[in-house]
Write a protein that holds these residues in place. Sequence first.
Motif, PDB file in Angstrom:
ATOM      1  N   PRO A 181      69.324   6.734 -14.248  1.00  0.00           N
ATOM      2  CA  PRO A 181      69.029   6.633 -12.811  1.00  0.00           C
ATOM      3  C   PRO A 181      69.300   8.006 -12.189  1.00  0.00           C
ATOM      4  O   PRO A 181      70.402   8.303 -11.737  1.00  0.00           O
ATOM      5  N   THR A 182      68.294   8.850 -12.173  1.00  0.00           N
ATOM      6  CA  THR A 182      68.504  10.299 -12.062  1.00  0.00           C
ATOM      7  C   THR A 182      69.013  10.775 -10.707  1.00  0.00           C
ATOM      8  O   THR A 182      69.649  11.827 -10.642  1.00  0.00           O
ATOM      9  N   ALA A 183      68.765  10.048  -9.637  1.00  0.00           N
ATOM     10  CA  ALA A 183      69.284  10.488  -8.340  1.00  0.00           C
ATOM     11  C   ALA A 183      70.801  10.558  -8.350  1.00  0.00           C
ATOM     12  O   ALA A 183      71.399  11.385  -7.649  1.00  0.00           O
ATOM     13  N   GLY A 184      71.430   9.725  -9.156  1.00  0.00           N
ATOM     14  CA  GLY A 184      72.885   9.708  -9.221  1.00  0.00           C
ATOM     15  C   GLY A 184      73.480  10.832 -10.038  1.00  0.00           C
ATOM     16  O   GLY A 184      74.697  11.048  -9.993  1.00  0.00           O
ATOM     17  N   VAL A 255      70.970   5.078  -3.514  1.00  0.00           N
ATOM     18  CA  VAL A 255      70.929   6.246  -4.396  1.00  0.00           C
ATOM     19  C   VAL A 255      69.946   5.940  -5.518  1.00  0.00           C
ATOM     20  O   VAL A 255      70.271   5.241  -6.480  1.00  0.00           O
ATOM     21  N   GLY A 256      68.721   6.414  -5.351  1.00  0.00           N
ATOM     22  CA  GLY A 256      67.708   6.269  -6.377  1.00  0.00           C
ATOM     23  C   GLY A 256      66.786   5.078  -6.197  1.00  0.00           C
ATOM     24  O   GLY A 256      67.112   4.102  -5.516  1.00  0.00           O
ATOM     25  N   THR A 257      65.648   5.172  -6.849  1.00  0.00           N
ATOM     26  CA  THR A 257      64.658   4.102  -6.773  1.00  0.00           C
ATOM     27  C   THR A 257      65.119   2.856  -7.517  1.00  0.00           C
ATOM     28  O   THR A 257      64.704   1.749  -7.191  1.00  0.00           O
ATOM     29  N   THR A 258      66.001   3.014  -8.528  1.00  0.00           N
ATOM     30  CA  THR A 258      66.466   1.831  -9.255  1.00  0.00           C
ATOM     31  C   THR A 258      67.389   0.988  -8.378  1.00  0.00           C
ATOM     32  O   THR A 258      67.308  -0.249  -8.380  1.00  0.00           O
ATOM     33  N   SER A 259      68.284   1.636  -7.643  1.00  0.00           N
ATOM     34  CA  SER A 259      69.131   0.894  -6.704  1.00  0.00           C
ATOM     35  C   SER A 259      68.274   0.224  -5.635  1.00  0.00           C
ATOM     36  O   SER A 259      68.530  -0.924  -5.232  1.00  0.00           O
ATOM     37  N   THR A 260      67.251   0.941  -5.195  1.00  0.00           N
ATOM     38  CA  THR A 260      66.340   0.399  -4.178  1.00  0.00           C
ATOM     39  C   THR A 260      65.644  -0.853  -4.683  1.00  0.00           C
ATOM     40  O   THR A 260      65.583  -1.881  -3.992  1.00  0.00           O
ATOM     41  N   ARG A 261      65.124  -0.806  -5.887  1.00  0.00           N
ATOM     42  CA  ARG A 261      64.408  -1.947  -6.439  1.00  0.00           C
ATOM     43  C   ARG A 261      65.360  -3.133  -6.649  1.00  0.00           C
ATOM     44  O   ARG A 261      64.971  -4.289  -6.494  1.00  0.00           O
ATOM     45  N   VAL A 312      67.039  -1.640   2.426  1.00  0.00           N
ATOM     46  CA  VAL A 312      67.283  -0.194   2.363  1.00  0.00           C
ATOM     47  C   VAL A 312      66.833   0.497   3.650  1.00  0.00           C
ATOM     48  O   VAL A 312      65.714   0.282   4.128  1.00  0.00           O
ATOM     49  N   ASP A 313      67.723   1.352   4.176  1.00  0.00           N
ATOM     50  CA  ASP A 313      67.417   2.136   5.378  1.00  0.00           C
ATOM     51  C   ASP A 313      67.094   3.585   5.053  1.00  0.00           C
ATOM     52  O   ASP A 313      66.228   4.194   5.684  1.00  0.00           O
ATOM     53  N   SER A 314      67.809   4.167   4.095  1.00  0.00           N
ATOM     54  CA  SER A 314      67.618   5.565   3.723  1.00  0.00           C
ATOM     55  C   SER A 314      67.730   5.680   2.209  1.00  0.00           C
ATOM     56  O   SER A 314      68.257   4.779   1.540  1.00  0.00           O
ATOM     57  N   LEU A 315      67.270   6.810   1.677  1.00  0.00           N
ATOM     58  CA  LEU A 315      67.162   6.942   0.223  1.00  0.00           C
ATOM     59  C   LEU A 315      67.471   8.360  -0.221  1.00  0.00           C
ATOM     60  O   LEU A 315      66.988   9.331   0.358  1.00  0.00           O
ATOM     61  N   ILE A 316      68.295   8.455  -1.274  1.00  0.00           N
ATOM     62  CA  ILE A 316      68.499   9.708  -2.002  1.00  0.00           C
ATOM     63  C   ILE A 316      67.718   9.584  -3.301  1.00  0.00           C
ATOM     64  O   ILE A 316      67.874   8.596  -4.031  1.00  0.00           O
ATOM     65  N   THR A 317      66.880  10.559  -3.592  1.00  0.00           N
ATOM     66  CA  THR A 317      66.001  10.440  -4.755  1.00  0.00           C
ATOM     67  C   THR A 317      65.642  11.811  -5.291  1.00  0.00           C
ATOM     68  O   THR A 317      65.818  12.826  -4.614  1.00  0.00           O
ATOM     69  N   ASN A 318      65.165  11.854  -6.531  1.00  0.00           N
ATOM     70  CA  ASN A 318      64.636  13.091  -7.099  1.00  0.00           C
ATOM     71  C   ASN A 318      63.159  13.214  -6.758  1.00  0.00           C
ATOM     72  O   ASN A 318      62.570  12.360  -6.095  1.00  0.00           O
ATOM     73  N   ARG A 352      63.158  22.295  -8.222  1.00  0.00           N
ATOM     74  CA  ARG A 352      62.997  21.830  -9.593  1.00  0.00           C
ATOM     75  C   ARG A 352      62.708  20.329  -9.571  1.00  0.00           C
ATOM     76  O   ARG A 352      63.313  19.584  -8.814  1.00  0.00           O
ATOM     77  N   PHE A 353      61.774  19.898 -10.420  1.00  0.00           N
ATOM     78  CA  PHE A 353      61.251  18.536 -10.358  1.00  0.00           C
ATOM     79  C   PHE A 353      61.726  17.685 -11.540  1.00  0.00           C
ATOM     80  O   PHE A 353      62.098  18.166 -12.597  1.00  0.00           O
ATOM     81  N   PHE A 354      61.668  16.372 -11.302  1.00  0.00           N
ATOM     82  CA  PHE A 354      61.870  15.293 -12.262  1.00  0.00           C
ATOM     83  C   PHE A 354      63.353  15.097 -12.624  1.00  0.00           C
ATOM     84  O   PHE A 354      64.238  15.431 -11.849  1.00  0.00           O
ATOM     85  N   SER A 355      63.635  14.565 -13.801  1.00  0.00           N
ATOM     86  CA  SER A 355      64.960  14.004 -14.108  1.00  0.00           C
ATOM     87  C   SER A 355      66.111  14.968 -13.898  1.00  0.00           C
ATOM     88  O   SER A 355      67.144  14.602 -13.327  1.00  0.00           O
TER      89      SER A 355
END
Length: 363
Positions: A181-184, A255-261, A312-318, A352-355
């Motif tokens: 879960p890369t945002a973390g 924190v991340g799309t996985t937590s969001t889902r 979810v109100d806000s999101l931290i993500t890559n 820098r992009f991705f994981s």
Amino acid sequence: MRLDDFDYELPAELIAQKPADRRDGSRLLVVHRDTGQVEHKHFFDVVDYLRPGDCLVLNNSKVLPARLYGVKEGTGAKVEFLLIRRIEGDMWETMVKPGKRLKPGDRVVFSDAPLLQAEILDFGKDGTRIVKFRYEGLFMERLEEIGNMPLPPYIERPSDAVDNDRYQTVYCREEGSVAAPTAGLHFTDELLARAEAKGVELIYVTLHVGIGTFRPVKCENVEDHSMHFEEYRIDEESAAAINRAKQEGRRIISVGTTSTRTLESAAFFDAGKSADASKDADPQANDGCWQVASGDGNTGIFIYPGYEFKIVDSLITNFHLPKSTLLMLISALYDREKILDVYREAIREKYRFFSYGDAMLLL
């Protein structure tokens, strides 16, 4: 919506091949959705944007060293396994390369000593295999000894000792993911302590990231895409904390799309709860609010523009791959065209992009 609506051009040199020198030293692109303002910061600045009473929800799933290299018994042919999910006991669904070499009845040995072996039992979906492992001692101990971190295919190098640490979050606890879960990955213990000292509530949920993370969307019409199911869990304590925050109108920052889902999959509307604590004394004014249910579940939720977020109100993500379901999810939280504008800005600024890349905060 068309798949091409979520495309963008990314220079190959911006795909991060290694983690930043320090976790919280990654860059952070802050997006204020109400004004469209964009700020360029570093991840250690993220606490400045958190408020006392915010709930920061993190996925504590731990990545398995799920990539195994072995040889086919009898021929010595080299093969590669990627564990996808445990079916039951010692039976797993796996991806295998090269697939044509392995059929039901074949056996694979993964070390010089007979510590870990596998027998192919059957064919699975999409070219996978159902296998049964045999081993000495404990399976997870053998996996830790022999397995490799399952880095995504856009990282064009073998995994090494650095990945054993940096491709895990500092708060990972529950083994089961085949991708981080890369945002973390950007959080340090010190950064989390700073957030708590500010009055931010840290809440942990679990979603085991599955192989769907690696699979591209192939449908030209986005709505036709089907997600792979992933296991999640929200314990009673975490659900209660999230629900209190929703009732009191406090922010849920995922924190991340996985937590969001996970949160959106567990959402239900409780007509007996108020989204404003001031309404509690007046039952006539109590119009209910969204809550999350505790427990275990399987989710194939697909979030794309048009979806209305419940929790979810806000999101931290890559920063995510072109045409990916993850890019579609963040486009649902903000706006597709505006997100693509933000991505173009990030490309101009050499993020820098991705994981192993940099992060974005959608406020």
